[in-house]
Enzyme design. Structure first.
Site, PDB file in Angstrom:
ATOM      1  N   HIS A 155     -59.981  -4.792  37.384  1.00  0.00           N
ATOM      2  CA  HIS A 155     -60.644  -5.731  36.463  1.00  0.00           C
ATOM      3  C   HIS A 155     -62.155  -5.739  36.722  1.00  0.00           C
ATOM      4  CE1 HIS A 155     -60.982  -9.640  34.214  1.00  0.00           C
ATOM      5  NE2 HIS A 155     -62.026  -9.765  35.004  1.00  0.00           N
ATOM      6  N   GLU A 156     -62.543  -5.845  37.990  1.00  0.00           N
ATOM      7  CA  GLU A 156     -63.967  -5.900  38.335  1.00  0.00           C
ATOM      8  C   GLU A 156     -64.642  -4.534  38.151  1.00  0.00           C
ATOM      9  OE1 GLU A 156     -65.246  -8.697  38.552  1.00  0.00           O
ATOM     10  OE2 GLU A 156     -63.380  -9.800  38.769  1.00  0.00           O
TER      11      GLU A 156
END
Length: 904
Positions: A155-156
């Site tokens: 996600h990051e």
């Protein structure tokens, strides 16, 4: 004409290189060069390294599937801080440093919250700065809250590498859909759940009730929370809720929710995350890997930070004799050695013309004698040709002769000359593993300097007419270790052209986060002025208190004894000579290792710009990881001829600024005055108690899941640590900071003054709409005549009952009469009210509104974000009391704090 221009501007903004020197590259589907750096303040813990390895290994497989077999993590370096014990398996770093790491592991500034997030403030598709994980996140089990650490990393990574944004919105968790239903802000809409309000839990029971609609907005009340079902069937989306087991993909054009009021839609013009990812440089040549086999697991290298090694490589060729260049170089080098380089560092010096000479092998900076021995060898005369390669090679030799490795060492290369043989030593420079910071002095400095810095992960600076430019550049080359307390902080940097017998006065605030190792320095070009410096308690320091160098460098300095007094310092200079240039510089460090200072950093959106490419100036003002708001931030941009442009930077969430009140101050730069190098310097000042420290949640982070619905029961996660109102925004003392943002290069620029006919007004991104009786009220931030500068000529406002009419066919939507609307100056708040004729309005009617701005050259901005106004007439409240549902708790399990609730 307008369409093609906008396409040119869009491409120009997105194809140019990024400023941060990440070492990541993608080859044959595998990412190499990823650097994960641990902050020196983090206690040694072997489990931290093991968990980082597990996280990246899991993330690699998840990423591989999420990108449809296109990319995975192949080689990762973990940078161990100097504060940890040495081990035989730790290798020596090359260009890897905490300052340039892709991922940092550091404690949060305040002791709450371990949300993983990405520092990302560029435009759609722009790479972020770094991912921040806390040690607590990596060492404790957060599975119910964020999902597995590998999923969180992906996600990051999407934030960091591909410049996509979150598909939730903490500030606007719900919206009214085209079907007139209230929906949770999410992607995709196939994710199911319930909306409830939790009342206070006492002991083993809680009260919950259905969400009520707000009488003003028609949306759910502020305390309403979306609780997702634990079991889902949809695969999207990683940028909404990667914690759900079923989620393995990014939202595509087919599944993307264009209605959701999230940052992805705002920043990327309603495009799906997968569309943006596929347009990134990574995916231009990354075809899916054939077959069905999984890629190999990542390989990890453990690198241990070493003692700082710096060698100055300084030009003393004949051209350095003009414009006081040699003098200015010596003044800046002296300041660097005495005030900037941290104690215990190893420092050497080389001077060069057509040949090079080692003036000092590496010397440990322990006391005054150490740096005085180096200062004594600064060149006093200029002459000869310019051989930059000879200078560099001698710099490497000075390091090796002192039994140090060039790998991970730093070279500060300063030159004003050209060298057509410079490229001949590029390979040697790259192979050395050294980090080369370049300082180009004057308009004729070798054009290849930037290439040298870019390939070695170094900083790049230029100094021209600004007499303080060299001092500012040297002041920026501070510690790269991640230890803020080691870094020198510049408080003042001013130059004055003073006539005979004239005084000049100034003030510098010293706040309570700084004051250690504080210096006040005055330089002159003809004769030493009279100096008077007064601290906040009235103690005066006079000319005789200032120490003058013995080499006729024409500088005098005072080291403030102990810790500098907090408050406003006042200085006065009297020029007794003929008209001359005087400069004032003040530097300091953090007050103590436990007090994190307010710091300012700055950079341009690109290292190079080809006209017509608008660039963006970014400045970040922070204390620890928290943003400082309400600061006056000013950028000074200077070209090779000395022409200066002064820009006030804004944190208003409009124009070039992505998010309001996040401590990132931004502005478009379009005032090109010729080609060549430009330098950036930023002042950040807080006066009259206007600044405040914000504890609001970070943007671009993994969503904290309050709980799940499982088998008809709500399983709550531990509640987020609450921030008391008085700490959410704490007042900050008056302060002053100055920082160099390095240099950038411009090509293809037109003659000055023609830019106004090339750049349209900026896109409006914060349009809001609401009903007031039978009228619609609009508000937005005014764009400029040129992007975010000046004043637009007029507005075009269009309205429709259909979202797609505005998104796909704006020019044919119903036009609103704006004859009474006169645009305000850029950055102002605009308000406009109109009756939505010829439409009929009744309860439940929704309108969509969008705006374009037109400038004096008849250029039109992009269409704004699409705002929604819903007519909502609340029903009569029943006389019976509001229904509540009592929920009996059957156990207190799951990680000690989870509460299992049954909906009755």
């Amino acid at each position: 004409m307008v369409l093609s221009l906008n396409v040119i501007l869009f491409l120009a903004l997105h194809v140019l290189t990024r400023v941060k020197s990440s070492m990541v590259n993608l080859t044959n589907n595998g990412y190499d060069g990823i650097v994960i750096a641990i902050n020196p303040s983090v206690p040694e813990d072997e489990k931290l390294i093991q968990n980082i390895k597990k996280m990246v290994t899991e993330a690699s497989t998840y990423l591989f599937h999420a990108t449809k077999r296109r990319v995975y993590f192949r080689n990762v370096s973990i940078l161990i801080p100097m504060t940890w014990k040495s081990k035989s398996e730790y290798l020596m770093p090359k260009q890897e440093s905490y300052e340039q790491a892709d991922v940092i592991v550091a404690n949060p500034y305040l002791k709450y919250g371990d949300d993983p997030y990405t520092l990302q403030y560029g435009q759609c598709g722009d790479k972020g700065q770094y991912i921040h994980f806390t040690p607590n996140f990596l060492l404790t089990n957060n599975l119910p809250i964020y999902g597995s650490r590998g999923r969180v990393f992906v996600h990051e990574w999407a934030h960091l590498r591909w410049g996509v944004f979150d598909e939730y919105n903490v500030d606007r968790p719900f919206y009214i859909s085209r079907r007139n239903t209230i929906e949770a802000t999410r992607c995709s809409t196939h994710i199911t759940g319930i909306n409830v309000v939790f009342k206070e839990c006492q002991g083993v029971s809680c009260i919950t009730r259905p969400c009520r609609r707000d009488s003003q907005t028609g949306l759910y009340e502020a305390k309403c929370t979306f609780i997702p079902e634990k079991s889902q069937s949809t695969r999207e989306s990683i940028m909404f809720m990667q914690s759900l087991d079923s989620v393995t993909e990014f939202c595509t054009a087919k599944t993307h929710n264009t209605e959701a009021p999230n940052l992805q839609n705002k920043m990327c013009n309603y495009r799906s995350t997968w569309d943006v990812i596929m347009d990134s440089d990574d995916f231009q040549n990354a075809s899916p890997m054939p077959g069905t086999n999984l890629p190999p697991h990542p390989t990890f290298s453990l690198l241990k930070s070493k003692q700082r090694v710096v060698c100055l490589v300084l030009d003393k060729s004949g051209s350095m004799d003009s414009d006081d260049r040699l003098l200015r170089m010596n003044q800046a080098a002296e300041l660097y050695l005495i005030q900037i380089i941290e104690k215990e560092s190893l420092v050497g010096m080389v001077t060069f013309d057509s040949s090079a000479e080692i003036q000092n092998n590496l010397t440990k900076i322990t006391d005054d004698n150490a740096y005085q021995n180096i200062i004594a060898k600064l060149p006093q005369f200029a002459g000869g040709g310019t051989s930059i390669c000879n200078g560099l090679k001698a710099g490497f030799q000075a390091i090796v002769y002192s039994n140090q490795s060039t790998s991970g060492s730093e070279i500060i290369l300063l030159t004003d000359g050209e060298d057509n043989q410079m490229s001949s030593c590029f390979e040697e420079a790259k192979a050395s593993g050294a980090i080369i910071h370049s300082i180009a002095l004057g308009p004729s400095a070798a054009k290849e300097l930037e290439t040298l810095s870019n390939m070695t992960g170094g900083l790049r600076f230029s100094a021209n007419k600004d007499i303080n430019g060299l001092i500012d550049a040297f002041s920026r080359i501070s510690s790269r270790s991640g230890s803020i307390t080691q870094q020198a902080i510049q408080l003042e940097s001013k130059a004055f052209n003073i006539s005979r017998r004239k005084w000049v006065n100034g003030t510098v605030p010293v706040d309570s986060t700084i004051g250690n190792d504080t210096f006040f320095v005055v330089t002159w070009t003809i004769q030493k002025p009279e100096i008077l410096l007064q601290d906040p308690k009235g103690k005066k320091y006079r000319t005789s208190d200032f120490k003058e160098d013995k080499l006729n460098i024409r500088s005098a300095r005072l080291q403030i004894p102990g810790i500098a007094e907090t408050g406003t310092w006042t200085y006065s200079l009297l020029n007794n000579a003929n008209s001359q240039m005087l400069t004032v510089t003040m530097t300091t460090r953090a007050r103590s290792p436990t007090t994190l200072p307010v710091i300012a950093t700055a950079h341009m959106s690109q290292n190079t710009a080809h006209y017509p490419s608008p660039m963006i100036v970014y400045a970040r003002v922070s204390q620890g990881f928290l943003p400082v708001l309400g600061v006056n931030v000013t950028a000074i941009i200077e070209n090779e001829d000395g022409h200066q442009v002064i820009l006030e930077l804004w944190d208003n969430g409009a124009g070039a600024d992505t998010v309001k009140n996040d401590g990132i101050y931004s502005r478009y730069f379009t005032d090109y005055h010729g080609n060549g190098r430009y330098s950036l310097k930023v002042f950040a000042q807080a006066r009259k108690s206007t600044a405040r420290l914000s504890s609001r949640q970070q943007q671009n982070k993994a969503l904290y899941i309050p709980g799940y619905v499982e088998n008809g029961k709500i399983i709550l996660n531990p509640p987020r640590p609450e921030i008391k109102d008085n700490t959410a925004e704490a007042e900050v003392e008056d302060f002053s900071r100055l920082t160099s943002g390095g240099s950038f290069t411009v090509t293809g620029a037109l003659t000055p003054g023609n830019q106004n006919h090339v750049f349209p007004p900026g896109k409006i991104t914060d349009l809001q709409a609401k009903f007031k009786e039978d009228h619609i009220q609009l508000s937005w931030t005014a764009p400029g005549n040129v992007l975010d500068k000046g004043k637009a000529n007029s507005y075009i406002i269009r309205i429709s009952k259909c979202f797609l009419d505005l998104q796909e066919d704006f020019d044919n939507a119903t036009l609103v009469n704006t004859s009474s609307l006169t645009p305000k100056e850029a950055g102002s708040i605009e308000n406009f009210e109109f009756k939505p004729e010829p439409f009929t309005t009744e309860n439940g009617t929704k309108f969509y509104v969008a705006i374009q701005a037109i400038n004096e050259a008849n250029l039109t901005s992009e269409v704004s974000n699409i705002a929604q106004a819903s007519k909502f007439i609340p029903p009569q409240e029943p006389s019976a009391p509001g229904l509540g549902t009592k929920i009996s708790a059957i156990s207190l399990v799951i990680f000690g704090l989870a509460v299992i609730l049954s909906i009755l």
